[in-house]
Design a protein around this motif. Structure first.
Motif, short mmCIF file in Angstrom:
data_model
loop_
_atom_site.label_atom_id
_atom_site.label_comp_id
_atom_site.label_asym_id
_atom_site.label_seq_id
_atom_site.Cartn_x
_atom_site.Cartn_y
_atom_site.Cartn_z
N ARG A 187 -4.05 -10.22 10.44
CA ARG A 187 -2.96 -9.34 10.87
C ARG A 187 -2.43 -8.50 9.71
NH1 ARG A 187 0.16 -8.29 15.02
NH2 ARG A 187 -1.00 -9.74 16.33
N VAL A 188 -2.25 -9.10 8.53
CA VAL A 188 -1.74 -8.35 7.38
C VAL A 188 -2.72 -7.28 6.94
CG1 VAL A 188 -1.14 -8.54 4.94
CG2 VAL A 188 -0.24 -10.21 6.56
N VAL A 189 -3.99 -7.63 6.85
CA VAL A 189 -5.01 -6.67 6.40
C VAL A 189 -5.16 -5.56 7.43
CG1 VAL A 189 -7.46 -6.37 5.87
CG2 VAL A 189 -6.24 -8.38 5.02
N ARG A 190 -5.17 -5.90 8.70
CA ARG A 190 -5.31 -4.88 9.75
C ARG A 190 -4.19 -3.85 9.68
NH1 ARG A 190 -2.55 -4.52 14.57
NH2 ARG A 190 -3.53 -3.24 16.21
N SER A 191 -2.94 -4.31 9.53
CA SER A 191 -1.82 -3.37 9.49
C SER A 191 -1.91 -2.46 8.27
CB SER A 191 -0.50 -4.13 9.48
OG SER A 191 -0.39 -4.94 8.32
N THR A 192 -2.37 -3.00 7.14
CA THR A 192 -2.53 -2.17 5.94
C THR A 192 -3.63 -1.15 6.12
OG1 THR A 192 -1.79 -4.04 4.57
CG2 THR A 192 -2.93 -2.24 3.45
N VAL A 193 -4.75 -1.57 6.67
CA VAL A 193 -5.89 -0.67 6.86
C VAL A 193 -5.54 0.44 7.85
CG1 VAL A 193 -8.25 -0.51 7.75
CG2 VAL A 193 -7.61 -2.40 6.24
N MET A 194 -4.80 0.12 8.88
CA MET A 194 -4.44 1.14 9.87
C MET A 194 -3.57 2.24 9.26
SD MET A 194 -3.77 -1.05 13.38
CE MET A 194 -3.57 0.44 14.35
N SER A 195 -2.76 1.88 8.26
CA SER A 195 -1.94 2.90 7.60
C SER A 195 -2.72 3.69 6.58
CB SER A 195 -0.73 2.23 6.94
OG SER A 195 -1.13 1.34 5.92
N VAL A 196 -3.79 3.09 6.03
CA VAL A 196 -4.58 3.76 4.98
C VAL A 196 -5.64 4.68 5.58
CG1 VAL A 196 -6.23 3.35 3.10
CG2 VAL A 196 -4.16 1.96 3.27
N ARG A 197 -6.21 4.27 6.71
CA ARG A 197 -7.35 5.01 7.26
C ARG A 197 -7.02 6.44 7.67
NH1 ARG A 197 -7.71 4.71 13.11
NH2 ARG A 197 -9.97 4.90 12.95
N GLN A 198 -5.72 6.75 7.81
CA GLN A 198 -5.33 8.11 8.18
C GLN A 198 -5.12 9.02 6.98
OE1 GLN A 198 -5.37 8.81 11.35
NE2 GLN A 198 -5.64 6.67 12.01
N LEU A 199 -5.23 8.49 5.78
CA LEU A 199 -4.97 9.28 4.58
C LEU A 199 -6.14 10.21 4.26
CD1 LEU A 199 -3.30 6.56 2.33
CD2 LEU A 199 -2.19 8.26 3.81
N GLU A 200 -5.86 11.22 3.45
CA GLU A 200 -6.84 12.28 3.22
C GLU A 200 -8.09 11.79 2.51
OE1 GLU A 200 -3.69 12.39 2.64
OE2 GLU A 200 -2.84 14.11 3.72
N PHE A 201 -7.92 10.89 1.54
CA PHE A 201 -9.11 10.48 0.77
C PHE A 201 -10.09 9.68 1.62
CE2 PHE A 201 -6.06 7.06 0.07
CZ PHE A 201 -6.82 5.92 0.24
N VAL A 202 -9.59 8.99 2.66
CA VAL A 202 -10.50 8.27 3.57
C VAL A 202 -11.25 9.27 4.44
CG1 VAL A 202 -10.63 6.60 5.45
CG2 VAL A 202 -9.03 6.23 3.56
N GLU A 203 -10.55 10.27 4.93
CA GLU A 203 -11.21 11.31 5.71
C GLU A 203 -12.21 12.08 4.87
OE1 GLU A 203 -8.25 13.75 7.47
OE2 GLU A 203 -7.36 12.14 8.67
#
Length: 278
Positions: A154-170
């Motif tokens: 649950r902790v990792v999922r919530s962190t990843v969901m906030s990071v995956r929308q950032l520009e460097f991931v795209e």
């Protein structure tokens, strides 16, 4: 790189917690060499004796040296705690990254199973698994690892969901990197700070859970020493030899205090609203 934390309390927490964890690691590695006796060696004339020159912390109901069993028990508890933590973190982090990164039906299915596991209290779930796996060190690691893994997911999922929308991931996706490369190189490192704090908090809980399982007879099987089964075996002699139950209880309590204080300091460290020097 300067690590900043404001205030005296976080620095005190970090110093005390790091000292306790370092001591536990030291005893886990070198405790067997510091023990004056083998943990199963019996000295029946010294049975239930108090502090003496031969047995610095007394002897138990079978004449086994209490100090030696405490040192070996620290090794057992630390090994189980670190192994369980590694299992829960590795599996839980992998599942959490996949769930948070892909989302959609994958996320829904994973979180449905994860929420079902979270519905059970961790110790109750571990008790059920231990009843199926049997009392052994490997069984404790698997049972506690599964019990604590949902919190990591649950902790990792919530962190990843906030990071995956950032520009460097795209940008990583646009330049042709695979999903696996993007997750490992760009998404996963951003989950390390909350994972570190969670790990410090879970470590103490795992030690307590292992002691509870051993106390109930579902943990490390006697005569191998662990702090939990030392507490269980000392119950009938609490009035005759109180040190037998006070000493392992103190070891568990001081370890939990140190780990929790270290976790508090690490939580303050990764909180962007905090600052200061360690």
């Amino acid at each position: 790189m300067t690590i900043r934390i404001f205030g005296r309390r976080p620095r005190l927490n970090f110093a005390f917690g790091a000292s306790v964890v370092s001591l536990l690691l030291f005893l886990a590695v070198f405790g067997q060499f510091l023990a004056p006796y083998e943990p199963l060696e019996m000295d029946m004339p010294a049975r239930l004796s108090g502090v003496s020159a031969a047995h610095l912390l007394g002897a138990d109901e079978f004449g086994r040296d209490t100090l030696s069993r405490l040192l070996y028990g620290a090794q057992v508890s630390a090994w189980i705690a670190f192994s369980t933590l590694a299992f829960a973190l590795s599996v839980g982090t992998a599942i959490g990254v996949i769930s948070g990164y892909f989302g959609g039906r994958t996320d829904s299915l994973i979180m449905m199973i994860n929420d079902a596991l979270l519905a059970f209290p961790g110790l109750l779930l571990a008790l059920g698994l231990m009843a199926a796996l049997g009392a052994s060190s490997s069984g404790i690691i698997v049972a506690l690892g599964i019990a604590y893994m949902p919190a990591v997911v649950r902790v990792v999922r919530s962190t990843v969901m906030s990071v995956r929308q950032l520009e460097f991931v795209e940008a990583s996706t646009v330049i042709g990197n695979s999903d696996l490369t993007t997750m490992v190189r760009h998404v996963l490192p951003n989950a390390f700070p909350p994972i570190t704090v969670l790990a410090s908090m879970m470590f103490g809980s795992i030690i307590l859970s292992e002691a509870a399982l051993s106390f109930l007879g579902l943990g490390v099987p006697p005569p191998a020493p662990s702090w939990g089964n030392m507490l269980a075996s000392a119950r009938p002699y609490i009035m005759e030899a109180p040190l037998l139950i006070l000493l392992p209880g103190f070891c568990i309590a001081i370890t939990l205090l140190g780990v929790n204080m270290l976790g508090d300091a690490l939580r303050d460290l990764v909180d962007p609203k905090m600052g200061g020097d360690i």
